[in-house]
Design an enzyme around this catalytic site. Structure first.
Site, PDB file in Angstrom:
ATOM      1  CD1 TRP A 162      -7.040  -2.476  24.682  1.00  0.00           C
ATOM      2  CD2 TRP A 162      -5.851  -4.089  25.693  1.00  0.00           C
ATOM      3  NE1 TRP A 162      -7.446  -2.544  25.997  1.00  0.00           N
ATOM      4  CE2 TRP A 162      -6.747  -3.518  26.637  1.00  0.00           C
ATOM      5  CE3 TRP A 162      -5.014  -5.122  26.110  1.00  0.00           C
ATOM      6  CZ2 TRP A 162      -6.814  -3.945  27.962  1.00  0.00           C
ATOM      7  CZ3 TRP A 162      -5.098  -5.559  27.428  1.00  0.00           C
ATOM      8  CH2 TRP A 162      -5.972  -4.972  28.341  1.00  0.00           C
ATOM      9  CG  ASN A 163      -8.308  -8.595  25.487  1.00  0.00           C
ATOM     10  OD1 ASN A 163      -8.713  -8.392  24.350  1.00  0.00           O
ATOM     11  ND2 ASN A 163      -8.987  -9.304  26.378  1.00  0.00           N
ATOM     12  N   PRO A 187      -8.410  -2.249  14.072  1.00  0.00           N
ATOM     13  CG  PRO A 187      -6.122  -2.456  13.634  1.00  0.00           C
ATOM     14  CD  PRO A 187      -7.416  -2.053  12.994  1.00  0.00           C
ATOM     15  CB  ALA A 188      -6.929  -2.215  19.968  1.00  0.00           C
ATOM     16  N   GLY A 242     -15.130  -5.727  22.627  1.00  0.00           N
ATOM     17  CA  GLY A 242     -14.591  -4.679  23.481  1.00  0.00           C
ATOM     18  C   GLY A 242     -15.509  -4.448  24.654  1.00  0.00           C
ATOM     19  CB  SER A 243     -15.749  -1.667  27.035  1.00  0.00           C
ATOM     20  OG  SER A 243     -15.974  -0.611  26.120  1.00  0.00           O
ATOM     21  CD  GLU A 264     -18.401 -12.734  21.537  1.00  0.00           C
ATOM     22  OE1 GLU A 264     -18.896 -13.658  20.900  1.00  0.00           O
ATOM     23  OE2 GLU A 264     -18.325 -12.741  22.785  1.00  0.00           O
ATOM     24  CG  LEU A 265     -20.537  -6.245  24.180  1.00  0.00           C
ATOM     25  CD1 LEU A 265     -21.874  -5.573  24.453  1.00  0.00           C
ATOM     26  CD2 LEU A 265     -19.642  -5.351  23.346  1.00  0.00           C
ATOM     27  CB  CYS A 298     -13.734 -10.841  27.838  1.00  0.00           C
ATOM     28  SG  CYS A 298     -13.499 -12.286  26.801  1.00  0.00           S
ATOM     29  CD  GLU A 397     -14.401  -6.787  31.922  1.00  0.00           C
ATOM     30  OE1 GLU A 397     -14.639  -5.709  31.347  1.00  0.00           O
ATOM     31  OE2 GLU A 397     -14.403  -7.888  31.323  1.00  0.00           O
ATOM     32  CD  GLU A 474     -16.580 -13.081  17.731  1.00  0.00           C
ATOM     33  OE1 GLU A 474     -15.679 -13.135  18.612  1.00  0.00           O
ATOM     34  OE2 GLU A 474     -16.642 -12.171  16.893  1.00  0.00           O
TER      35      GLU A 474
HETATM   36  N1  LIG Z   1     -16.465 -10.770  24.962  1.00  0.00           N
HETATM   37  C1  LIG Z   1     -15.269 -10.890  24.423  1.00  0.00           C
HETATM   38  O1  LIG Z   1     -14.975 -11.822  23.638  1.00  0.00           O
HETATM   39  C2  LIG Z   1     -14.205  -9.864  24.747  1.00  0.00           C
HETATM   40  C3  LIG Z   1     -12.916 -10.131  24.291  1.00  0.00           C
HETATM   41  C4  LIG Z   1     -11.908  -9.181  24.598  1.00  0.00           C
HETATM   42  C5  LIG Z   1     -12.204  -8.024  25.312  1.00  0.00           C
HETATM   43  N2  LIG Z   1     -13.475  -7.815  25.737  1.00  0.00           N
HETATM   44  C6  LIG Z   1     -13.797  -6.628  26.527  1.00  0.00           C
HETATM   45  O2  LIG Z   1     -13.120  -5.477  25.998  1.00  0.00           O
HETATM   46  C7  LIG Z   1     -12.776  -4.590  27.057  1.00  0.00           C
HETATM   47  C8  LIG Z   1     -11.280  -4.267  27.002  1.00  0.00           C
HETATM   48  O3  LIG Z   1     -10.874  -4.000  25.675  1.00  0.00           O
HETATM   49  P1  LIG Z   1     -10.699  -2.492  25.193  1.00  0.00           P
HETATM   50  O4  LIG Z   1     -10.207  -1.651  26.312  1.00  0.00           O
HETATM   51  O5  LIG Z   1      -9.934  -2.495  23.922  1.00  0.00           O
HETATM   52  O6  LIG Z   1     -12.220  -2.101  24.865  1.00  0.00           O
HETATM   53  P2  LIG Z   1     -12.734  -0.750  24.227  1.00  0.00           P
HETATM   54  O7  LIG Z   1     -14.184  -0.933  24.119  1.00  0.00           O
HETATM   55  O8  LIG Z   1     -12.223   0.451  24.902  1.00  0.00           O
HETATM   56  O9  LIG Z   1     -12.066  -0.719  22.736  1.00  0.00           O
HETATM   57  C9  LIG Z   1     -12.277  -1.788  21.848  1.00  0.00           C
HETATM   58  C10 LIG Z   1     -12.070  -1.273  20.428  1.00  0.00           C
HETATM   59  O10 LIG Z   1     -13.066  -0.307  20.163  1.00  0.00           O
HETATM   60  C11 LIG Z   1     -12.471   0.894  19.689  1.00  0.00           C
HETATM   61  N3  LIG Z   1     -13.326   1.992  20.124  1.00  0.00           N
HETATM   62  C12 LIG Z   1     -13.409   2.548  21.347  1.00  0.00           C
HETATM   63  N4  LIG Z   1     -14.372   3.495  21.378  1.00  0.00           N
HETATM   64  C13 LIG Z   1     -14.893   3.531  20.116  1.00  0.00           C
HETATM   65  C14 LIG Z   1     -15.915   4.300  19.472  1.00  0.00           C
HETATM   66  N5  LIG Z   1     -16.623   5.221  20.140  1.00  0.00           N
HETATM   67  N6  LIG Z   1     -16.185   4.066  18.162  1.00  0.00           N
HETATM   68  C15 LIG Z   1     -15.496   3.128  17.482  1.00  0.00           C
HETATM   69  N7  LIG Z   1     -14.516   2.366  18.013  1.00  0.00           N
HETATM   70  C16 LIG Z   1     -14.232   2.580  19.320  1.00  0.00           C
HETATM   71  C17 LIG Z   1     -11.083   0.888  20.259  1.00  0.00           C
HETATM   72  O11 LIG Z   1     -10.226   1.704  19.472  1.00  0.00           O
HETATM   73  C18 LIG Z   1     -10.727  -0.581  20.160  1.00  0.00           C
HETATM   74  O12 LIG Z   1     -10.316  -0.880  18.847  1.00  0.00           O
HETATM   75  C19 LIG Z   1     -13.143  -5.307  28.334  1.00  0.00           C
HETATM   76  O13 LIG Z   1     -14.413  -4.869  28.772  1.00  0.00           O
HETATM   77  C20 LIG Z   1     -13.243  -6.772  27.904  1.00  0.00           C
HETATM   78  O14 LIG Z   1     -14.124  -7.522  28.731  1.00  0.00           O
HETATM   79  C21 LIG Z   1     -14.492  -8.720  25.476  1.00  0.00           C
HETATM   80  O1  LIG Z   2     -10.621 -11.787  26.276  1.00  0.00           O
HETATM   81  C1  LIG Z   2     -11.078 -12.246  25.312  1.00  0.00           C
HETATM   82  C2  LIG Z   2     -10.929 -13.611  24.747  1.00  0.00           C
HETATM   83  O2  LIG Z   2     -12.107 -13.902  24.041  1.00  0.00           O
HETATM   84  C3  LIG Z   2     -10.644 -14.626  25.801  1.00  0.00           C
HETATM   85  S1  LIG Z   2     -10.427 -16.214  25.125  1.00  0.00           S
HETATM   86  O3  LIG Z   2      -8.996 -16.346  24.802  1.00  0.00           O
HETATM   87  O4  LIG Z   2     -11.245 -16.339  23.909  1.00  0.00           O
HETATM   88  O5  LIG Z   2     -10.832 -17.160  26.179  1.00  0.00           O
END
Ligand SMILES: NC(=O)c1ccc[n+]([C@@H]2O[C@H](COP(=O)([O-])OP(=O)(O)OC[C@H]3O[C@@H](n4cnc5c(N)ncnc54)[C@H](O)[C@@H]3O)[C@@H](O)[C@H]2O)c1
Ligand SMILES: O=C[C@H](O)CS(=O)(=O)O
Length: 496
Positions: A162-163, A187-188, A242-243, A264-265, A298, A397, A474
């Protein structure tokens, strides 16, 4: 339709507000609906189709049907369509920014900035589509000729956070489409409206039905949809942002079908300030790196390590800078700190602050949620000094506007502290000593290192992490690699 008090009632093109899923070029209502709220006010913005496993199966089938025609388009034909999509995203930057601020909360200028950032991946991969080259290799036998093809991997799935409601989608969809792959996006649940508006613009650009599909689902249905995407043998690549916790789950779910994975975690970025740093530059970089998107990125700095010699001066200047932050509704002029996305996010920041204080940290700025402001999902930009390694904020985090400052003595102390985490996404340090810049850059166990900068991402750089921050990269010319398969051709009987 949004009620007219909604920020979405001000869209120049109201037809961008889509609330159903997209499968095979058709908007799909599904069985139930889930609500999407404005995190700044708590008000309902819309209700969106709550699709499930059968819809995911239908989307995979639609993508599979669309694949032959999409993959046999020429690179130039795909490039032209991606460029048209880019042009439409930018032409609707204001509306897309407004939708994003409404559902995610980031200040409108920042949201419009993300639209440009997200669109830049479409622009970049519109160009990269024409550079997916193969190879000819020296033959080991004059009767043979050796070639290498790079072919589209097939149907791809994307699950996004979602971020960054647009950029995390286009950073996956653009290279997939450029390579000749159709995509199913989940999507989120907190920010589906931006994804659906971008999908509408993809249709307007002429991207054929079935090439881009969007499965909107609430938290429970997302788990079920994810299982279908992971279990399908038609889906040959899963890209997740995501996480780390969810990344592990998806990785395990993909094992039976041996999918290619892009992950991308989570992160836990260190921000190191050495005695020889430009102090004012370090303060500016620290603020940008920490408080972008109210600390919900992230690559936000999570731990601030400041060397003894400038510790007091940095703490004083940084605290003064943070006090200038303006918290409020992202639609208000001058606001640079919006709400956190949900109550759980507020609770995590408060937990980290309270834990730090209980273990001896000294609050310099902020420290509390602004319970009386709007939805109550606003948190004061917070800075504490005298942080120590036993605190939660050193290990987890925070994903919010909280900056803990740690003191260090030697260069090696800083490197050891920075690397003492299972994460390895982004890292930052400030120094003007060229030898130190190379020593520290090479020693940090991270996928990305910002030197004298607090923001490092753009579309043509390899974005990604090491250790438990993910797999793959990416953006950049590397960003296409996960969407193609390499095929070796050995052609014999050349001399017959
Ligand atoms: N590395 C990167 O580029 C990057 C970028 C943005 C966010 N993040 C990370 O994402 C986290 C925050 O975002 P968030 O709260 O949306 O993460 P999240 O992992 O809770 O959710 C991400 C997505 O996964 C889906 N999801 C959740 N559990 C699932 C499951 N069991 N099966 C299938 N889909 C599932 C959610 O609906 C959402 O669409 C933070 O840890 C952040 O660091 C990383
Ligand atoms: O949080 C996730 C994004 O990947 C950060 S950035 O905008 O790509 O730096």
């Amino acid at each position: 339709m949004p009620d007219h008090a909604s920020p979405l009632s001000l869209l120049r093109d109201p037809s961008l507000l889509k609330t159903d899923g997209l499968i095979d070029g058709q908007w799909v209502t599904g069985g139930g609906r889930f609500d999407v709220h404005d995190p700044a006010t708590g008000r309902k913005l819309a209700d969106v189709a709550n699709l499930g496993p059968q819809d995911a199966e239908a989307a995979i089938a639609a993508a599979d049907r669309a694949w032959p025609a999409w993959r046999t388009k020429t690179a130039k034909e795909r490039s032209i369509l991606l460029r048209k999509w880019y042009d439409l995203l930018m032409a609707h930057q204001d509306d897309l920014g407004r939708i994003m601020t409404a559902e995610q909360g980031k200040p409108l200028p920042e949201a419009k900035g993300e639209v440009a950032y997200g669109a830049s991946f479409v622009e970049w991969f519109a160009e990269e589509a024409k550079r997916i080259n193969g190879e000819t290799l020296p033959q080991f036998d004059n009767n043979r000729r050796l070639l290498v093809l790079r072919q589209p991997i097939g149907v791809c799935a994307a699950i996004t956070p979602w971020n960054f409601p647009l950029a995390m989608i286009t950073r996956k969809v653009a290279p997939a489409l450029a390579a000749g792959c159709p995509v199913v996006i989940k999507p989120a649940e907190l920010t589906p409206l931006t994804a659906l508006a971008a999908a509408e613009l993809a249709l307007r650009a002429g991207i054929p039905p079935g090439v881009l599909n969007v499965i909107t689902a609430d938290a429970a249905q997302s788990v079920a949809v994810g299982k279908v995407l992971c279990a399908s043998d038609v889906v040959r690549h899963l890209s997740f942002t995501g996480s780390t916790e969810v990344g592990r789950i998806l990785m395990a779910q993909c094992a039976p079908t041996v999918k290619k994975l892009s992950l991308e975690l989570g992160g836990n970025a260190p921000f190191i300030v050495f005695d020889d740093a430009d102090l004012d530059s370090a303060v500016e970089g620290a603020f940008a790196s920490k408080y972008r998107n109210a600390g919900q990125t992230c690559v936000c700095s999570n731990r601030f390590y400041v060397q003894d010699g400038i510790y007091d001066a940095f703490v004083e200047k940084f605290a003064a800078k943070v006090r200038t932050a303006r918290v409020g509704n992202g639609f208000e002029d001058g606001v640079n700190q919006g709400p956190l996305i949900e109550p759980a996010a507020i609770e995590k920041v408060q937990r980290h602050v309270d834990d730090a204080v209980a273990k001896g940290a000294r609050v310099l700025v902020g420290g509390r949620r602004l319970a009386q402001l709007g939805s109550g999902q606003f948190f004061e930009p917070t800075v504490v000094a005298d942080a120590t390694a036993d605190m939660l904020c050193a290990r987890e985090e925070t994903f919010g506007p909280f900056a803990p400052i740690f003191r260090f003595q030697t260069e090696q102390d800083a490197i050891d502290a920075a690397n003492a985490t299972e994460f390895g996404l982004a890292s930052y340090f400030y120094s003007r000593d060229v030898g130190r810049i190379f020593r520290v850059s090479e020693a940090l166990e991270y996928g990305m290192v910002g030197i004298n900068v607090g923001i490092l991402a753009t579309e043509h750089v390899p974005f990604g992490g090491v250790k438990q921050s993910g797999l793959g990269r990416e953006g950049s010319h590397h960003g296409i690699d996960d969407y193609v398969e390499i095929k070796y051709l050995c052609v014999g009987d050349i001399l017959r």
